[in-house]
Design an enzyme around this catalytic site. Structure first.
Site, PDB file in Angstrom:
ATOM      1  N   LYS A 171       4.871 -13.963  -2.118  1.00  0.00           N
ATOM      2  CA  LYS A 171       3.944 -12.989  -1.516  1.00  0.00           C
ATOM      3  C   LYS A 171       2.582 -13.028  -2.231  1.00  0.00           C
ATOM      4  CE  LYS A 171       2.478  -9.462   0.875  1.00  0.00           C
ATOM      5  NZ  LYS A 171       2.246  -9.361   2.296  1.00  0.00           N
ATOM      6  N   LYS A 239      -4.722  -4.343  -4.977  1.00  0.00           N
ATOM      7  CA  LYS A 239      -3.483  -4.226  -5.771  1.00  0.00           C
ATOM      8  C   LYS A 239      -2.767  -5.583  -5.836  1.00  0.00           C
ATOM      9  CE  LYS A 239       0.042  -3.147  -3.466  1.00  0.00           C
ATOM     10  NZ  LYS A 239       1.195  -3.730  -2.786  1.00  0.00           N
TER      11      LYS A 239
HETATM   12  P1  NAD Z   1       1.993   3.227   2.907  1.00  0.00           P
HETATM   13  O1  NAD Z   1       1.165   3.810   1.813  1.00  0.00           O
HETATM   14  O2  NAD Z   1       1.611   3.447   4.327  1.00  0.00           O
HETATM   15  O3  NAD Z   1       3.532   3.722   2.774  1.00  0.00           O
HETATM   16  C1  NAD Z   1       4.212   3.919   1.563  1.00  0.00           C
HETATM   17  C2  NAD Z   1       5.163   5.105   1.717  1.00  0.00           C
HETATM   18  O4  NAD Z   1       5.870   5.311   0.489  1.00  0.00           O
HETATM   19  C3  NAD Z   1       4.438   6.419   2.029  1.00  0.00           C
HETATM   20  O5  NAD Z   1       5.036   7.057   3.153  1.00  0.00           O
HETATM   21  C4  NAD Z   1       4.630   7.249   0.742  1.00  0.00           C
HETATM   22  O6  NAD Z   1       4.680   8.650   0.995  1.00  0.00           O
HETATM   23  C5  NAD Z   1       5.960   6.708   0.243  1.00  0.00           C
HETATM   24  N1  NAD Z   1       6.197   6.940  -1.180  1.00  0.00           N
HETATM   25  C6  NAD Z   1       5.335   6.717  -2.218  1.00  0.00           C
HETATM   26  N2  NAD Z   1       5.920   7.034  -3.379  1.00  0.00           N
HETATM   27  C7  NAD Z   1       7.175   7.486  -3.067  1.00  0.00           C
HETATM   28  C8  NAD Z   1       8.266   7.974  -3.845  1.00  0.00           C
HETATM   29  N3  NAD Z   1       8.175   8.090  -5.181  1.00  0.00           N
HETATM   30  N4  NAD Z   1       9.405   8.358  -3.201  1.00  0.00           N
HETATM   31  C9  NAD Z   1       9.495   8.267  -1.847  1.00  0.00           C
HETATM   32  N5  NAD Z   1       8.495   7.817  -1.063  1.00  0.00           N
HETATM   33  C10 NAD Z   1       7.342   7.425  -1.664  1.00  0.00           C
HETATM   34  O7  NAD Z   1       2.085   1.671   2.578  1.00  0.00           O
HETATM   35  P2  NAD Z   1       2.471   0.480   3.592  1.00  0.00           P
HETATM   36  O8  NAD Z   1       1.243  -0.011   4.261  1.00  0.00           O
HETATM   37  O9  NAD Z   1       3.662   0.893   4.404  1.00  0.00           O
HETATM   38  O10 NAD Z   1       2.886  -0.645   2.527  1.00  0.00           O
HETATM   39  C11 NAD Z   1       4.131  -0.615   1.831  1.00  0.00           C
HETATM   40  C12 NAD Z   1       4.261  -1.908   1.032  1.00  0.00           C
HETATM   41  O11 NAD Z   1       4.241  -3.022   1.946  1.00  0.00           O
HETATM   42  C13 NAD Z   1       3.101  -2.160   0.059  1.00  0.00           C
HETATM   43  O12 NAD Z   1       3.603  -2.752  -1.107  1.00  0.00           O
HETATM   44  C14 NAD Z   1       2.169  -3.100   0.821  1.00  0.00           C
HETATM   45  O13 NAD Z   1       1.394  -3.900  -0.041  1.00  0.00           O
HETATM   46  C15 NAD Z   1       3.176  -3.917   1.608  1.00  0.00           C
HETATM   47  N6  NAD Z   1       2.660  -4.494   2.860  1.00  0.00           N
HETATM   48  C16 NAD Z   1       1.868  -3.766   3.683  1.00  0.00           C
HETATM   49  C17 NAD Z   1       1.379  -4.362   4.872  1.00  0.00           C
HETATM   50  C18 NAD Z   1       0.470  -3.599   5.799  1.00  0.00           C
HETATM   51  O14 NAD Z   1      -0.123  -4.244   6.696  1.00  0.00           O
HETATM   52  N7  NAD Z   1       0.320  -2.296   5.686  1.00  0.00           N
HETATM   53  C19 NAD Z   1       1.740  -5.674   5.182  1.00  0.00           C
HETATM   54  C20 NAD Z   1       2.600  -6.374   4.341  1.00  0.00           C
HETATM   55  C21 NAD Z   1       3.060  -5.776   3.170  1.00  0.00           C
END
Ligand code: NAD
Length: 291
Positions: A171, A239
């Protein structure tokens, strides 16, 4: 069917959890954001008060959290997963985090006689909604085979790369290529704009030649349309480049162009654009060009 726990129901986690529910799996979910939990529970999931309670009631736990410290707190923290994990369980972290953290989690799970996989994804919100994610997996073959039916519900291109941490290394490579390519597209389209030529025609011409890429297509279109709604936020990509640079440092490896893109993302965040889509790298190029 094994019972699944799902923690982290944000942009990516919510549609991934809903795809598992639609495939007939029983889900127990948790998120610090109650409105996300309510939405997924309306689709049929049960709620749990914390990660420990999730682990106590399922066979497999999936997490989709923002960053390494979030995964560490859910796994190692008070009322965390480790307090509830039992012999024979499987933990799958699909967040993008540091490979070193994934390896630490793998070892901690092993001490509980539980398996762990790092399985970060590529494909964005649309890929999650359409169950078309690319999933890059690190861990044992036995754990991979057990998780495969779930991966096939959430994604399409599923590759078992190697041992624990190998999925996260992959990744990191993905994010280096994506970040540098957006930067290249942003600079090219900025030069076109400053030269006074038709930027849309430049993109059309490039799409038919050797400079063609999905990023020139999709992010190039975003830049033309001035559509910087995420998508993938600048702050999340920064990040990921921090993870790339930290990993490179541990390997005594220089990634000069990656560090420039990371600095540009820092500047964008300082300009107040951190929550915009990463195609906003074009805004910085344009600012430097006094456009
Ligand atoms: P996001 O911020 O939308 O979602 C993260 C969720 O985790 C939130 O709902 C938050 O409330 C929850 N959370 C945080 N801390 C927590 C805890 N201690 N206990 C329970 N819940 C908790 O992020 P996202 O866009 O869904 O991304 C998630 C991961 O996937 C990241 O690592 C990101 O880099 C990766 N990612 C994102 C994308 C994208 O296009 N958004 C694509 C590929 C990978």
């Amino acid at each position: 069917m094994e019972k699944i726990g799902f923690i982290g129901l944000g942009t990516m986690g919510k549609p991934m959890a809903i795809n598992l529910l639609n495939a007939g799996y029983k889900l127990i979910v948790n998120d610090i954001n109650n409105s996300s939990v309510d939405e997924v529970s309306k689709a049929g999931a049960e709620k749990a008060a914390n990660a420990k309670e999730v682990a106590e009631n399922v066979d497999i736990v999936i997490t989709m959290l923002p960053d390494s410290p979030d995964v560490e707190s859910v796994v190692f923290g008070a009322n965390g997963l480790l307090e509830g994990m039992q012999n024979g369980m499987l933990f799958i972290d699909m967040s993008t985090i540091a490979p070193a953290t994934s390896q630490k989690v793998y070892e901690a799970m092993k001490e509980k006689s539980a398996e762990a996989l790092d399985a970060p994804v590529s494909g964005g919100e649309v890929g999650a909604q359409q169950a078309a994610l690319s999933i890059m997996v690190g861990g044992t073959d036995q754990a991979f085979q057990r998780a495969l039916p779930l991966f096939q519900i959430m994604g399409k291109n599923i590759v078992h790369i190697g041992a624990a941490g190998a999925g996260q290394v992959t990744k990191v490579c993905n994010q280096i290529v994506v970040g540098q390519t957006i930067q290249a597209v942003a600079e090219a389209l900025t030069l076109a704009k400053k030269s006074g030529v038709d930027v849309a025609k430049v993109r059309d011409a490039l799409l038919g030649g050797f400079a063609q890429s999905r990023i020139l297509d999709l992010h190039g279109k975003r830049i033309l349309d001035r559509n910087f709604e995420p998508g993938f936020r600048v702050e999340l990509h920064r990040k990921d480049l921090n993870i790339a640079l930290q990993t490179a440092r541990e390997l005594e490896l220089s990634l000069p162009v990656t560090s420039i893109v990371a600095e540009n993302m820092n500047a964008l965040i300082a300009m107040g654009d951190g929550k915009k889509d990463h195609s906003a790298l074009a805004l910085l190029s344009e600012k430097l060009a006094n456009i």
